[in-house]
Design a protein around this motif. Sequence first.
Motif, PDB file in Angstrom:
ATOM      1  N   TRP A   1       0.851  -1.185   0.000  1.00 47.45           N
ATOM      2  CA  TRP A   1       0.000   0.000   0.000  1.00 47.45           C
ATOM      3  C   TRP A   1       0.889   1.238   0.000  1.00 47.45           C
ATOM      4  CZ3 TRP A   1      -1.872  -4.496   1.932  1.00 47.45           C
ATOM      5  CH2 TRP A   1      -3.232  -4.784   1.752  1.00 47.45           C
ATOM      6  N   SER A   2       0.291   2.385  -0.307  1.00 40.41           N
ATOM      7  CA  SER A   2       1.049   3.627  -0.298  1.00 40.41           C
ATOM      8  C   SER A   2       0.138   4.780   0.109  1.00 40.41           C
ATOM      9  CB  SER A   2       1.637   3.885  -1.683  1.00 40.41           C
ATOM     10  OG  SER A   2       2.438   5.033  -1.675  1.00 40.41           O
ATOM     11  N   GLU A   3       0.704   5.716   0.816  1.00 40.46           N
ATOM     12  CA  GLU A   3       0.009   6.962   1.147  1.00 40.46           C
ATOM     13  C   GLU A   3       0.233   7.962   0.026  1.00 40.46           C
ATOM     14  OE1 GLU A   3      -2.056   7.287   3.544  1.00 40.46           O
ATOM     15  OE2 GLU A   3      -1.355   6.326   5.366  1.00 40.46           O
ATOM     16  N   PRO A   4      -0.680   8.844  -0.250  1.00 41.25           N
ATOM     17  CA  PRO A   4      -1.982   8.939   0.408  1.00 41.25           C
ATOM     18  C   PRO A   4      -2.902   7.819  -0.061  1.00 41.25           C
ATOM     19  CG  PRO A   4      -1.833  10.588  -1.333  1.00 41.25           C
ATOM     20  CD  PRO A   4      -0.496   9.895  -1.265  1.00 41.25           C
ATOM     21  N   TYR A   5      -3.491   7.109   0.901  1.00 44.15           N
ATOM     22  CA  TYR A   5      -4.418   6.011   0.633  1.00 44.15           C
ATOM     23  C   TYR A   5      -5.829   6.563   0.726  1.00 44.15           C
ATOM     24  CZ  TYR A   5      -6.850   1.531   1.221  1.00 44.15           C
ATOM     25  OH  TYR A   5      -7.688   0.457   1.095  1.00 44.15           O
ATOM     26  N   VAL A   6      -6.547   6.539  -0.387  1.00 45.26           N
ATOM     27  CA  VAL A   6      -7.900   7.095  -0.458  1.00 45.26           C
ATOM     28  C   VAL A   6      -8.892   5.959  -0.271  1.00 45.26           C
ATOM     29  CG1 VAL A   6      -9.548   8.383  -1.859  1.00 45.26           C
ATOM     30  CG2 VAL A   6      -7.098   8.908  -2.006  1.00 45.26           C
ATOM     31  N   GLN A   7      -9.720   6.074   0.752  1.00 46.02           N
ATOM     32  CA  GLN A   7     -10.683   5.042   1.129  1.00 46.02           C
ATOM     33  C   GLN A   7     -12.089   5.547   0.838  1.00 46.02           C
ATOM     34  OE1 GLN A   7     -12.134   2.057   1.659  1.00 46.02           O
ATOM     35  NE2 GLN A   7     -10.408   1.593   2.987  1.00 46.02           N
ATOM     36  N   HIS A   8     -12.843   4.793   0.028  1.00 43.17           N
ATOM     37  CA  HIS A   8     -14.212   5.168  -0.304  1.00 43.17           C
ATOM     38  C   HIS A   8     -15.241   4.357   0.470  1.00 43.17           C
ATOM     39  CE1 HIS A   8     -12.937   7.768  -3.628  1.00 43.17           C
ATOM     40  NE2 HIS A   8     -12.013   6.850  -3.856  1.00 43.17           N
ATOM     41  N   SER A   9     -14.807   3.407   1.272  1.00 43.23           N
ATOM     42  CA  SER A   9     -15.721   2.631   2.107  1.00 43.23           C
ATOM     43  C   SER A   9     -16.308   3.578   3.155  1.00 43.23           C
ATOM     44  CB  SER A   9     -14.968   1.490   2.783  1.00 43.23           C
ATOM     45  OG  SER A   9     -15.854   0.667   3.490  1.00 43.23           O
ATOM     46  N   PRO A  10     -17.632   3.635   3.293  1.00 42.80           N
ATOM     47  CA  PRO A  10     -18.238   4.663   4.131  1.00 42.80           C
ATOM     48  C   PRO A  10     -17.920   4.589   5.629  1.00 42.80           C
ATOM     49  CG  PRO A  10     -19.923   3.183   3.255  1.00 42.80           C
ATOM     50  CD  PRO A  10     -18.631   2.808   2.614  1.00 42.80           C
ATOM     51  N   GLN A  11     -17.486   3.441   6.119  1.00 38.43           N
ATOM     52  CA  GLN A  11     -17.183   3.329   7.550  1.00 38.43           C
ATOM     53  C   GLN A  11     -15.700   3.465   7.872  1.00 38.43           C
ATOM     54  OE1 GLN A  11     -19.146   0.805   6.035  1.00 38.43           O
ATOM     55  NE2 GLN A  11     -21.055   1.745   6.684  1.00 38.43           N
ATOM     56  N   MET A  12     -14.878   3.741   6.859  1.00 38.69           N
ATOM     57  CA  MET A  12     -13.439   3.779   7.110  1.00 38.69           C
ATOM     58  C   MET A  12     -12.846   5.111   6.656  1.00 38.69           C
ATOM     59  SD  MET A  12     -12.369  -0.125   6.203  1.00 38.69           S
ATOM     60  CE  MET A  12     -10.767   0.035   6.974  1.00 38.69           C
ATOM     61  N   ALA A  13     -11.893   5.591   7.427  1.00 36.55           N
ATOM     62  CA  ALA A  13     -11.238   6.865   7.113  1.00 36.55           C
ATOM     63  C   ALA A  13     -10.114   6.651   6.094  1.00 36.55           C
ATOM     64  CB  ALA A  13     -10.648   7.471   8.391  1.00 36.55           C
ATOM     65  N   ASN A  14      -9.717   7.727   5.434  1.00 31.93           N
ATOM     66  CA  ASN A  14      -8.560   7.696   4.543  1.00 31.93           C
ATOM     67  C   ASN A  14      -7.308   7.358   5.341  1.00 31.93           C
ATOM     68  OD1 ASN A  14      -9.890   8.462   2.141  1.00 31.93           O
ATOM     69  ND2 ASN A  14      -9.692  10.626   2.645  1.00 31.93           N
ATOM     70  N   GLY A  15      -6.307   6.862   4.649  1.00 26.92           N
ATOM     71  CA  GLY A  15      -5.017   6.609   5.280  1.00 26.92           C
ATOM     72  C   GLY A  15      -4.887   5.184   5.775  1.00 26.92           C
ATOM     73  N   LEU A  16      -3.660   4.755   5.921  1.00 31.77           N
ATOM     74  CA  LEU A  16      -3.367   3.378   6.309  1.00 31.77           C
ATOM     75  C   LEU A  16      -3.507   3.120   7.804  1.00 31.77           C
ATOM     76  CD1 LEU A  16      -0.358   2.740   3.920  1.00 31.77           C
ATOM     77  CD2 LEU A  16      -2.764   2.078   3.624  1.00 31.77           C
ATOM     78  N   ASP A  17      -3.560   4.163   8.608  1.00 33.30           N
ATOM     79  CA  ASP A  17      -3.696   3.966  10.059  1.00 33.30           C
ATOM     80  C   ASP A  17      -4.995   3.252  10.408  1.00 33.30           C
ATOM     81  OD1 ASP A  17      -1.231   5.022  10.579  1.00 33.30           O
ATOM     82  OD2 ASP A  17      -1.978   7.012  11.110  1.00 33.30           O
ATOM     83  N   THR A  18      -6.037   3.455   9.616  1.00 32.72           N
ATOM     84  CA  THR A  18      -7.309   2.763   9.863  1.00 32.72           C
ATOM     85  C   THR A  18      -7.119   1.257   9.720  1.00 32.72           C
ATOM     86  OG1 THR A  18      -8.582   4.658   9.108  1.00 32.72           O
ATOM     87  CG2 THR A  18      -9.720   2.545   9.127  1.00 32.72           C
ATOM     88  N   LEU A  19      -6.459   0.828   8.657  1.00 26.73           N
ATOM     89  CA  LEU A  19      -6.213  -0.601   8.482  1.00 26.73           C
ATOM     90  C   LEU A  19      -5.298  -1.136   9.580  1.00 26.73           C
ATOM     91  CD1 LEU A  19      -5.799  -0.825   4.610  1.00 26.73           C
ATOM     92  CD2 LEU A  19      -7.695  -1.682   5.991  1.00 26.73           C
ATOM     93  N   ARG A  20      -4.308  -0.351   9.963  1.00 31.22           N
ATOM     94  CA  ARG A  20      -3.407  -0.779  11.049  1.00 31.22           C
ATOM     95  C   ARG A  20      -4.187  -1.024  12.346  1.00 31.22           C
ATOM     96  NH1 ARG A  20       0.129   2.832   8.383  1.00 31.22           N
ATOM     97  NH2 ARG A  20       2.016   1.741   7.725  1.00 31.22           N
ATOM     98  N   ALA A  21      -5.242  -0.235  12.564  1.00 29.92           N
ATOM     99  CA  ALA A  21      -6.038  -0.362  13.784  1.00 29.92           C
ATOM    100  C   ALA A  21      -7.068  -1.491  13.693  1.00 29.92           C
ATOM    101  CB  ALA A  21      -6.749   0.960  14.083  1.00 29.92           C
ATOM    102  N   VAL A  22      -7.643  -1.699  12.515  1.00 30.98           N
ATOM    103  CA  VAL A  22      -8.750  -2.652  12.365  1.00 30.98           C
ATOM    104  C   VAL A  22      -8.289  -4.100  12.257  1.00 30.98           C
ATOM    105  CG1 VAL A  22     -10.584  -3.373  10.762  1.00 30.98           C
ATOM    106  CG2 VAL A  22     -10.356  -0.974  11.383  1.00 30.98           C
TER     107      VAL A  22
END
Length: 129
Positions: free
Chosen positions: A37-58
């Motif tokens: 993956w690479s930043e800036p990571y653009v997330q279009h899923s309505p329950q998830m924020a942009n950026g890789l930190d969301t995936l790191r947390a989930v």
Amino acid sequence: MAANTATDQAQRNTEIVLTAMRELFAEKDITALDRYWSEPYVQHSPQMANGLDTLRAVVPGLEGFSWEPKRIAAQGDLVFTHSIVHGWAPNPVVIVDIFRLENGRIVEHWDVIQDFTSPEATVTGNPMI
């Protein structure tokens, strides 16, 4: 020659997505984010924020997670997967994921999620996946 280049790119991108998803979600290897993956990571899923930190947390908190792609297509910088997923929601879900890659890295993601319904419970008797 351009057609082969586009086909080659689509094949490479497909391999990257399948490897990335396996390492991150099945193996729960958070370092896969640094490789695929690479930043800036653009997330279009309505329950998830942009950026890789969301995936790191989930990802570390997912229990019983499995991602089973049944159909895969790729065109240019996009890879599409149609999968059955366990452990993302309380019950199995069917997800269409769309990944956009740039320079061999996943940089954007869309998804469409439906609750899984068995063929016997559909109007047509056709399977969802």
